[in-house]
Scaffold this motif. Structure first.
Motif, PDB file in Angstrom:
ATOM      1  N   LEU A  17      67.303  40.513  77.050  1.00 35.89           N
ATOM      2  CA  LEU A  17      66.717  39.455  77.873  1.00 35.89           C
ATOM      3  C   LEU A  17      65.581  38.754  77.133  1.00 35.89           C
ATOM      4  O   LEU A  17      65.490  37.522  77.120  1.00 35.89           O
ATOM      5  N   VAL A  18      64.708  39.546  76.514  1.00 36.91           N
ATOM      6  CA  VAL A  18      63.601  38.962  75.761  1.00 36.91           C
ATOM      7  C   VAL A  18      64.126  38.166  74.570  1.00 36.91           C
ATOM      8  O   VAL A  18      63.684  37.046  74.301  1.00 36.91           O
ATOM      9  N   SER A  58      67.090  36.769  74.128  1.00 33.52           N
ATOM     10  CA  SER A  58      67.788  35.544  74.524  1.00 33.52           C
ATOM     11  C   SER A  58      66.798  34.470  74.965  1.00 33.52           C
ATOM     12  O   SER A  58      66.994  33.283  74.675  1.00 33.52           O
ATOM     13  N   ALA A  59      65.722  34.875  75.627  1.00 33.63           N
ATOM     14  CA  ALA A  59      64.709  33.895  76.034  1.00 33.63           C
ATOM     15  C   ALA A  59      64.075  33.236  74.806  1.00 33.63           C
ATOM     16  O   ALA A  59      63.871  32.016  74.766  1.00 33.63           O
ATOM     17  N   ILE A  60      63.773  34.048  73.790  1.00 33.10           N
ATOM     18  CA  ILE A  60      63.183  33.502  72.564  1.00 33.10           C
ATOM     19  C   ILE A  60      64.169  32.579  71.856  1.00 33.10           C
ATOM     20  O   ILE A  60      63.824  31.469  71.439  1.00 33.10           O
ATOM     21  N   LEU A  87      66.798  30.975  73.052  1.00 36.69           N
ATOM     22  CA  LEU A  87      67.055  29.744  73.793  1.00 36.69           C
ATOM     23  C   LEU A  87      65.878  28.780  73.678  1.00 36.69           C
ATOM     24  O   LEU A  87      66.066  27.559  73.601  1.00 36.69           O
ATOM     25  N   ALA A  88      64.645  29.329  73.643  1.00 35.22           N
ATOM     26  CA  ALA A  88      63.472  28.483  73.445  1.00 35.22           C
ATOM     27  C   ALA A  88      63.477  27.846  72.059  1.00 35.22           C
ATOM     28  O   ALA A  88      63.151  26.664  71.896  1.00 35.22           O
ATOM     29  N   ARG A 144      66.003  25.034  71.978  1.00 35.66           N
ATOM     30  CA  ARG A 144      65.473  23.818  72.611  1.00 35.66           C
ATOM     31  C   ARG A 144      64.433  23.138  71.723  1.00 35.66           C
ATOM     32  O   ARG A 144      64.429  21.919  71.562  1.00 35.66           O
ATOM     33  N   ALA A 146      71.873  33.065  70.425  1.00 38.31           N
ATOM     34  CA  ALA A 146      71.291  32.818  71.746  1.00 38.31           C
ATOM     35  C   ALA A 146      72.315  33.013  72.857  1.00 38.31           C
ATOM     36  O   ALA A 146      72.057  33.687  73.859  1.00 38.31           O
ATOM     37  N   ALA A 173      72.378  36.131  75.611  1.00 40.11           N
ATOM     38  CA  ALA A 173      72.237  35.760  77.021  1.00 40.11           C
ATOM     39  C   ALA A 173      73.401  36.314  77.846  1.00 40.11           C
ATOM     40  O   ALA A 173      73.204  36.757  78.988  1.00 40.11           O
TER      41      ALA A 173
END
Length: 310
Positions: free
Chosen positions: A56-57, A59-61, A63-64, A67, A189, A193
């Motif tokens: 989770l951590v 994938s958040a990084i 995906l950020a 972007r 990513a 996720a």
């Protein structure tokens, strides 16, 4: 995504990392080996919950980062979607399940020994390998097995270890068709996720609500290292190198996983390498050099002549 074509611009810093496939693959596999050094920090945390937190951590990084770099969402065909789902399921979620269960059934040596044969598997699955590549892969396997220790265990442990082997092969082979269109960052990513919900479902069955609790400071540090370094950085480096080297040559560097564990243990002062460890590490390095000297019959995917992005 512009007019149905994936963005191809690569930031200069990432282009520099991508430029040397061997260096990226070696660094990625060495990093994976260092997770042995932090395993003591998280050994008391529920296993499946811990892996879920990690992905989770990560994938958040990722995906950020996706972007921030302006890498837009790429629409996948149904076949590509199935490949990505299979990559997340086999290469990430079930791989971790199999490693955990094999270790529980018969200890870490057996699964380590079975996974040590991954270089040979990738060499064979990657097409018709040159004889020198096969020889190099065999030497890497011998060195990794010597450094890991010959596995002993039972039938359940072996079956789980074979499942982990399939997952490790899938982690590379299923990504190869996706990398030219998505690039290493988006493959990392999207797969991490997707792996999160899969691990959540498995964890709830295996551990129930007890799969989560507030981590201690040491556990948080360990999970941070797993998420940022072992997942985000290592995944990106591996998926950047894989198309350039091809699965056979890239797979040689999987032998550096036990080498990373040996060096990490020595640096942290938790383990002193034996003569067998050092001999195994030397064999791994020799096998990599032999395998990399083999000429390739075919150009790897995304070698710079076709479209490719980060």
């Amino acid at each position: 995504m512009r007019n149905g074509v994936a963005d191809t611009a690569t930031p200069p810093g990432l282009a520099a990392v991508n430029g040397n496939g061997a260096a990226g693959a070696a660094t990625a596999m060495f990093i994976v080996g260092t997770l042995a050094g932090v395993s003591g920090l998280i050994k008391d945390y529920p296993l499946y919950g811990g892996q879920l937190v990690r992905y989770l951590v990560a994938s958040a990084i990722l995906l950020a980062v996706t972007r921030a770099l302006g890498l837009r969402f790429v629409r996948l065909t149904w076949r590509e979607g199935l490949l990505l789902g299979a990559l997340a399921l086999l290469g990430l979620a079930l791989f971790n399940v199999c490693v955990v269960e094999s270790t529980r059934a018969s200890g870490p040596a057996l699964v380590g020994t079975v996974l040590g044969t991954v270089p040979l598997g990738l060499a064979l699955f990657g097409g018709r390998p040159a004889p020198r590549l096969l020889i190099g892969a065999a030497v890497v396997v011998a060195g990794g097995t010597l450094a890991t220790g010959l596995g002993t265990g039972n039938l359940p442990g072996l079956l789980w270890a074979l499942g982990a082997w399939i997952g490790e092969i899938s982690f590379s082979m299923l990504a190869i068709p996706l990398l030219p269109k998505l690039g290493p960052i988006r493959v990392s990513a999207y797969s991490t996720a997707l792996a999160g919900p899969m691990l959540a479902a498995i964890g709830l069955v295996q551990e129930g609500p007890g799969m989560f609790r507030v981590p201690t400071a040491a556990e948080a540090l360990g999970f941070g290292y797993l998420a940022v370094v072992v997942t985000v950085v290592a995944f990106f480096l591996w998926y950047s190198s894989l198309p350039r080297l091809g699965p056979g040559r890239a797979g040689l560097f999987a032998g550096l996983i036990p080498v990373g564990a040996i060096v990490t243990g020595l640096v942290l002062g938790v383990a002193t390498p034996s003569a067998y460890d050092l001999l195994g590490a030397a064999l791994v390095i020799a096998g990599i050099l032999v395998g990399l000297s083999a000429s390739r019959a075919r150009r790897p995917v995304g070698d710079g002549r076709g479209r490719r992005d980060a």
